[in-house]
Design a protein around this motif. Structure first.
Motif, PDB file in Angstrom:
ATOM      1  N   ILE A 146       0.569  -1.016  -0.108  1.00 17.65           N
ATOM      2  CA  ILE A 146      -0.021  -0.007   0.294  1.00 17.65           C
ATOM      3  C   ILE A 146       0.944   1.466   0.008  1.00 17.65           C
ATOM      4  O   ILE A 146       0.927   1.843  -1.186  1.00 17.65           O
ATOM      5  CB  ILE A 146      -0.961  -0.007   1.401  1.00 17.65           C
ATOM      6  N   LEU A 147       1.437   1.077   0.794  1.00 14.31           N
ATOM      7  CA  LEU A 147       2.670   3.031   0.765  1.00 14.31           C
ATOM      8  C   LEU A 147       3.769   2.874  -0.316  1.00 14.31           C
ATOM      9  O   LEU A 147       3.498   3.742  -0.869  1.00 14.31           O
ATOM     10  CB  LEU A 147       3.787   1.777   1.966  1.00 14.31           C
ATOM     11  N   LEU A 148       3.465   1.874  -1.496  1.00 12.95           N
ATOM     12  CA  LEU A 148       4.681   1.772  -2.809  1.00 12.95           C
ATOM     13  C   LEU A 148       4.011   2.128  -3.500  1.00 12.95           C
ATOM     14  O   LEU A 148       4.513   2.768  -4.214  1.00 12.95           O
ATOM     15  CB  LEU A 148       5.049   0.386  -2.665  1.00 12.95           C
ATOM     16  N   SER A 149       2.282   1.604  -3.622  1.00 13.28           N
ATOM     17  CA  SER A 149       1.107   2.129  -4.106  1.00 13.28           C
ATOM     18  C   SER A 149       1.174   3.908  -4.133  1.00 13.28           C
ATOM     19  O   SER A 149       1.256   4.930  -4.785  1.00 13.28           O
ATOM     20  CB  SER A 149       0.442   1.975  -4.135  1.00 13.28           C
ATOM     21  N   LEU A 150       1.373   4.448  -2.851  1.00 16.52           N
ATOM     22  CA  LEU A 150       1.357   5.624  -2.994  1.00 16.52           C
ATOM     23  C   LEU A 150       2.285   6.847  -3.149  1.00 16.52           C
ATOM     24  O   LEU A 150       1.687   7.323  -3.443  1.00 16.52           O
ATOM     25  CB  LEU A 150       0.799   6.020  -0.947  1.00 16.52           C
ATOM     26  N   LYS A 151       3.178   6.127  -2.811  1.00 19.12           N
ATOM     27  CA  LYS A 151       4.636   6.690  -2.914  1.00 19.12           C
ATOM     28  C   LYS A 151       4.856   6.476  -4.746  1.00 19.12           C
ATOM     29  O   LYS A 151       4.728   7.953  -5.006  1.00 19.12           O
ATOM     30  CB  LYS A 151       5.806   5.810  -2.878  1.00 19.12           C
ATOM     31  N   LYS A 152       4.371   5.720  -5.286  1.00 18.12           N
ATOM     32  CA  LYS A 152       4.519   5.444  -6.959  1.00 18.12           C
ATOM     33  C   LYS A 152       3.074   6.567  -7.331  1.00 18.12           C
ATOM     34  O   LYS A 152       3.946   7.298  -8.468  1.00 18.12           O
ATOM     35  CB  LYS A 152       3.848   4.123  -7.178  1.00 18.12           C
ATOM     36  N   ASN A 153       2.187   7.162  -6.528  1.00 20.90           N
ATOM     37  CA  ASN A 153       1.049   7.699  -7.228  1.00 20.90           C
ATOM     38  C   ASN A 153       1.357   8.963  -6.957  1.00 20.90           C
ATOM     39  O   ASN A 153       0.876  10.280  -7.723  1.00 20.90           O
ATOM     40  CB  ASN A 153      -0.143   6.943  -6.497  1.00 20.90           C
ATOM     41  N   LEU A 154       1.624   9.781  -5.770  1.00 23.99           N
ATOM     42  CA  LEU A 154       1.996  10.906  -5.168  1.00 23.99           C
ATOM     43  C   LEU A 154       2.741  11.537  -5.020  1.00 23.99           C
ATOM     44  O   LEU A 154       2.534  13.032  -5.141  1.00 23.99           O
ATOM     45  CB  LEU A 154       0.579  10.679  -4.022  1.00 23.99           C
ATOM     46  N   ASP A 155       4.269  10.296  -4.585  1.00 23.07           N
ATOM     47  CA  ASP A 155       5.140  11.419  -4.708  1.00 23.07           C
ATOM     48  C   ASP A 155       6.529  11.044  -6.115  1.00 23.07           C
ATOM     49  O   ASP A 155       7.196  11.576  -5.457  1.00 23.07           O
ATOM     50  CB  ASP A 155       6.041  11.100  -3.323  1.00 23.07           C
ATOM     51  N   HIS A 156       5.414  10.525  -7.006  1.00 20.49           N
ATOM     52  CA  HIS A 156       6.233   9.662  -7.880  1.00 20.49           C
ATOM     53  C   HIS A 156       7.196  10.958  -8.616  1.00 20.49           C
ATOM     54  O   HIS A 156       8.402  10.687  -8.965  1.00 20.49           O
ATOM     55  CB  HIS A 156       5.154   9.240  -8.906  1.00 20.49           C
ATOM     56  N   SER A 157       6.484  11.821  -8.786  1.00 20.52           N
ATOM     57  CA  SER A 157       6.673  13.473  -9.794  1.00 20.52           C
ATOM     58  C   SER A 157       8.461  14.216  -8.747  1.00 20.52           C
ATOM     59  O   SER A 157       9.388  14.111  -9.059  1.00 20.52           O
ATOM     60  CB  SER A 157       6.235  14.446 -10.061  1.00 20.52           C
ATOM     61  N   ARG A 158       7.991  14.160  -7.123  1.00 26.37           N
ATOM     62  CA  ARG A 158       9.278  14.924  -6.498  1.00 26.37           C
ATOM     63  C   ARG A 158       9.867  14.216  -6.765  1.00 26.37           C
ATOM     64  O   ARG A 158      11.152  13.721  -6.871  1.00 26.37           O
ATOM     65  CB  ARG A 158       8.512  14.812  -5.127  1.00 26.37           C
ATOM     66  N   LEU A 159       9.688  12.538  -7.030  1.00 21.14           N
ATOM     67  CA  LEU A 159      10.866  11.356  -6.344  1.00 21.14           C
ATOM     68  C   LEU A 159      11.856  11.491  -7.170  1.00 21.14           C
ATOM     69  O   LEU A 159      12.791  10.720  -7.304  1.00 21.14           O
ATOM     70  CB  LEU A 159      10.392  10.017  -5.668  1.00 21.14           C
ATOM     71  N   ILE A 160      11.445  11.197  -8.948  1.00 20.52           N
ATOM     72  CA  ILE A 160      11.903  11.256 -10.084  1.00 20.52           C
ATOM     73  C   ILE A 160      12.918  12.138  -9.970  1.00 20.52           C
ATOM     74  O   ILE A 160      13.832  12.603 -10.202  1.00 20.52           O
ATOM     75  CB  ILE A 160      10.733  11.082 -11.210  1.00 20.52           C
ATOM     76  N   SER A 161      12.281  13.139  -9.697  1.00 22.13           N
ATOM     77  CA  SER A 161      12.657  14.979 -10.120  1.00 22.13           C
ATOM     78  C   SER A 161      13.504  14.815  -9.223  1.00 22.13           C
ATOM     79  O   SER A 161      15.315  15.515  -9.245  1.00 22.13           O
ATOM     80  CB  SER A 161      12.193  15.912  -9.247  1.00 22.13           C
ATOM     81  N   GLU A 162      13.564  14.274  -7.748  1.00 18.84           N
ATOM     82  CA  GLU A 162      15.021  14.256  -7.025  1.00 18.84           C
ATOM     83  C   GLU A 162      16.488  13.445  -6.918  1.00 18.84           C
ATOM     84  O   GLU A 162      17.612  13.629  -7.378  1.00 18.84           O
ATOM     85  CB  GLU A 162      14.536  14.007  -5.333  1.00 18.84           C
ATOM     86  N   LYS A 163      15.732  12.509  -7.809  1.00 18.52           N
ATOM     87  CA  LYS A 163      16.631  11.164  -8.277  1.00 18.52           C
ATOM     88  C   LYS A 163      17.203  11.277  -9.499  1.00 18.52           C
ATOM     89  O   LYS A 163      18.864  11.334  -9.429  1.00 18.52           O
ATOM     90  CB  LYS A 163      15.914  10.026  -8.465  1.00 18.52           C
ATOM     91  N   THR A 164      16.849  12.271 -10.155  1.00 24.11           N
ATOM     92  CA  THR A 164      16.681  12.905 -11.913  1.00 24.11           C
ATOM     93  C   THR A 164      17.956  14.026 -11.592  1.00 24.11           C
ATOM     94  O   THR A 164      19.631  13.246 -12.707  1.00 24.11           O
ATOM     95  CB  THR A 164      16.137  13.418 -12.415  1.00 24.11           C
ATOM     96  N   THR A 165      17.452  14.719 -10.742  1.00 24.70           N
ATOM     97  CA  THR A 165      18.711  16.100  -9.981  1.00 24.70           C
ATOM     98  C   THR A 165      20.087  15.553  -9.839  1.00 24.70           C
ATOM     99  O   THR A 165      21.354  15.629 -10.499  1.00 24.70           O
ATOM    100  CB  THR A 165      17.906  16.700  -9.414  1.00 24.70           C
ATOM    101  N   SER A 166      19.840  14.171  -8.909  1.00 21.35           N
ATOM    102  CA  SER A 166      21.351  14.250  -8.135  1.00 21.35           C
ATOM    103  C   SER A 166      22.403  12.940  -9.492  1.00 21.35           C
ATOM    104  O   SER A 166      23.559  13.270  -9.526  1.00 21.35           O
ATOM    105  CB  SER A 166      20.550  12.408  -7.105  1.00 21.35           C
ATOM    106  N   ASN A 167      21.485  12.289 -10.063  1.00 20.70           N
ATOM    107  CA  ASN A 167      22.540  11.945 -11.233  1.00 20.70           C
ATOM    108  C   ASN A 167      22.855  13.368 -11.962  1.00 20.70           C
ATOM    109  O   ASN A 167      23.822  12.272 -12.443  1.00 20.70           O
ATOM    110  CB  ASN A 167      21.042  10.692 -11.962  1.00 20.70           C
TER     111      ASN A 167
END
Length: 518
Positions: free
Chosen positions: A111-132
């Protein structure tokens, strides 16, 4: 952090108490109900960030509830939870644009993973992309200081385009600006590399890239066969980043066999580069061998009126005159629709060639039309506009038909284009050519560091208009401006897309071979 509001709909909601406590400990707010009817009433009155929805409920089923929710809140993410693994239920749910699909029994971490995937997806992708990209930035900078071959420049440019597309949707404007400055620096170094190496690429026994004039012989001919028809599409003025932006659409119908960017000749302008592709000759040789077909800058009339004749002459020279070949040039929507409607007639050809002028028209109309100038104000917007056009174009319809008819697809272009930002003063006589990224004529006066100069055009296989004519090519993002009415001219053309000069965007361009998906 704003509290995330979750609606959980399940007729056995009491059994899910441990999951709900787990989420509440993670600072999520969970509202529960036990039927689809109740869920719809709550959604009418309350705003939620996401819904967890049981598929198998008495009364309104999960699928019926999903439909009602989407009628009211089309953009509200819904995660379907079900005991059933029946395929039709999955397909029905996916067809209704669910955000995720979970099979019971679910555990709290799912359930937590689904929440992260759908609600935090943009932020997590953004942070990871910037870091990379931050990690990659230094490597690119080091590569740039050492790159010294045409292969290395091609690789570096592809890497920059990759990061440009990765950073496109993130919220960190600072990273985009850093990449932009890195691209600018790359173009400065690339200009020096071309200035030093370009003339040598025409010498015998020299390691040189595939260029416009040998593209057909070296890259297209090996793909031709009597067993499978080939569709060669030349999209005028297509940059490598634009191709990468709409490649996923083409991938729905074709699988990529190879992708090998090649180099446009100078000037990176249609009359030179595209005629070179179809004739298999450099402009100087076109003028000598086909004086009836070639036109110089100052000659009257269209400069690309004889591509099919050039192609026929090249095929004959290569001993391929028996290939059944057809050529179409599309310059407007009506002509595109007409060819799409009659596309099946091409299936008996060995080689069908389509020159599609849309991107060229777009870039030129951007200069002329304020509305297009607004729509394509930067590279991101320019890519987006290209993708929107492609999705709705007769060209995509032709590619779909080509897949169904079993055509091999070769997609390429004649040159790219660059957003020009800096004026470079130039003076010439009244016979000087008019292009903003290159000039040819006598007695040219220019800023040395801002242009590549060919005082003897024949050294780079270009025709000279007179004994004393030379060529100059704008480097980086410069555009050539006359002193007369300078401020008006600069204001009019600044931040428009032009071609003809020396830049990564104009010179390193896509060549892709694809086979139809079954």
């Amino acid at each position: 952090m704003n509290t995330i509001n979750i609606l959980w709909v399940d007729d056995e909601i009491d059994l899910l108490k441990p999951h709900i406590i787990f989420l509440e400990q993670k600072q999520y707010k969970v509202t529960t109900c036990q039927s689809g009817t109740e869920a719809i009433d709550i959604i009418d009155d309350t705003s939620f960030d996401i819904v967890f929805l049981d598929e198998n409920m008495p009364g309104l089923t999960g699928l019926e509830t999903l439909h009602e929710i989407k009628e009211r809140r089309a953009n509200l993410p819904v995660v379907m939870i079900t005991k059933s693994e029946e395929e039709y239920i999955m397909e029905e749910a996916i067809g209704n644009k669910i955000a995720d699909y979970l099979i019971k029994p679910v555990n709290p971490n799912q359930i937590l993973l689904s929440l992260k995937k759908n609600l935090d997806h943009s932020r997590l992708i953004s942070e990871k992309t910037t870091s990379n990209y931050q990690q990659e930035f230094r490597k690119i900078a080091m590569d740039m200081s050492m790159v010294n071959t045409f292969e290395e420049w091609s690789d570096l440019y592809q890497k920059l385009v990759y990061w440009e597309l990765q950073l496109e949707d993130i919220e960190d404007v600072g990273m985009t600006e850093i990449l932009e400055s890195q691209k600018n620096e790359a173009n400065v170094q690339f200009g020096k590399f071309i200035e030093k190496n370009y003339p040598g690429w025409f010498e015998p026994n020299v390691d040189a890239p595939t260029m416009s004039h040998n593209l057909f012989r070296d890259k297209v001919v090996p793909e031709l066969s009597k067993e499978q028809p080939t569709l060669l599409i030349v999209i005028d003025n297509l940059r490598y980043d634009q191709w990468k932006a709409f490649e996923p659409i083409v991938n729905n119908y074709y699988k990529k066999e190879s992708e090998s960017p090649f180099y446009s000749i100078l000037p990176t302008a249609t009359q030179y580069a595209r005629n070179a592709i179809f004739s298999g000759l450099m402009p100087l040789d076109m003028e000598k061998l086909h004086p009836n077909l070639w036109k110089n800058d100052t000659d009257e009339g269209g400069k690309n009126m004889h591509e099919y004749e050039f192609l026929q002459a090249q095929l004959k020279r290569l001993g391929l005159q028996n290939l059944k070949t057809e050529y179409h040039k599309i310059t407007n929507l009506r002509a595109g629709k007409k060819l799409a409607d009659n596309f099946k007639s091409l299936k008996d050809n060995d080689l069908s060639v389509i020159v599609y002028n849309f991107v060229d028209m777009l870039s030129h109309s951007k200069t002329e039309m304020d509305v297009v100038k607004e729509l394509a104000s930067n590279d991101k917007a320019y890519r987006s506009l290209t993708v929107s056009w492609f999705k709705n174009s007769p060209l995509l319809e032709m590619i779909q038909q080509a897949q169904n008819l079993g055509f091999k697809l070769i997609l390429t272009t004649d040159h790219g284009t660059i957003n020009v930002k800096n004026p470079s003063k130039v003076i010439g006589d009244r016979d000087t050519s008019l292009n903003l990224r290159y000039k040819t004529g006598r007695s040219l006066t220019y800023e040395d560091r801002e242009v590549l100069v060919a005082k003897n055009p024949k050294s780079i296989h270009l025709p000279a208009l007179t004994m004393s004519s030379s060529f100059i090519f704008a480097k980086s993002d410069y555009f050539l401006a006359y002193p007369n009415n300078y401020n008006h001219y600069v204001g009019y053309y600044k931040n428009t897309y032009q071609h003809g000069g020396v830049s990564l965007e104009e010179m390193i361009i896509p060549f892709v071979v694809m086979n139809p998906k079954n």
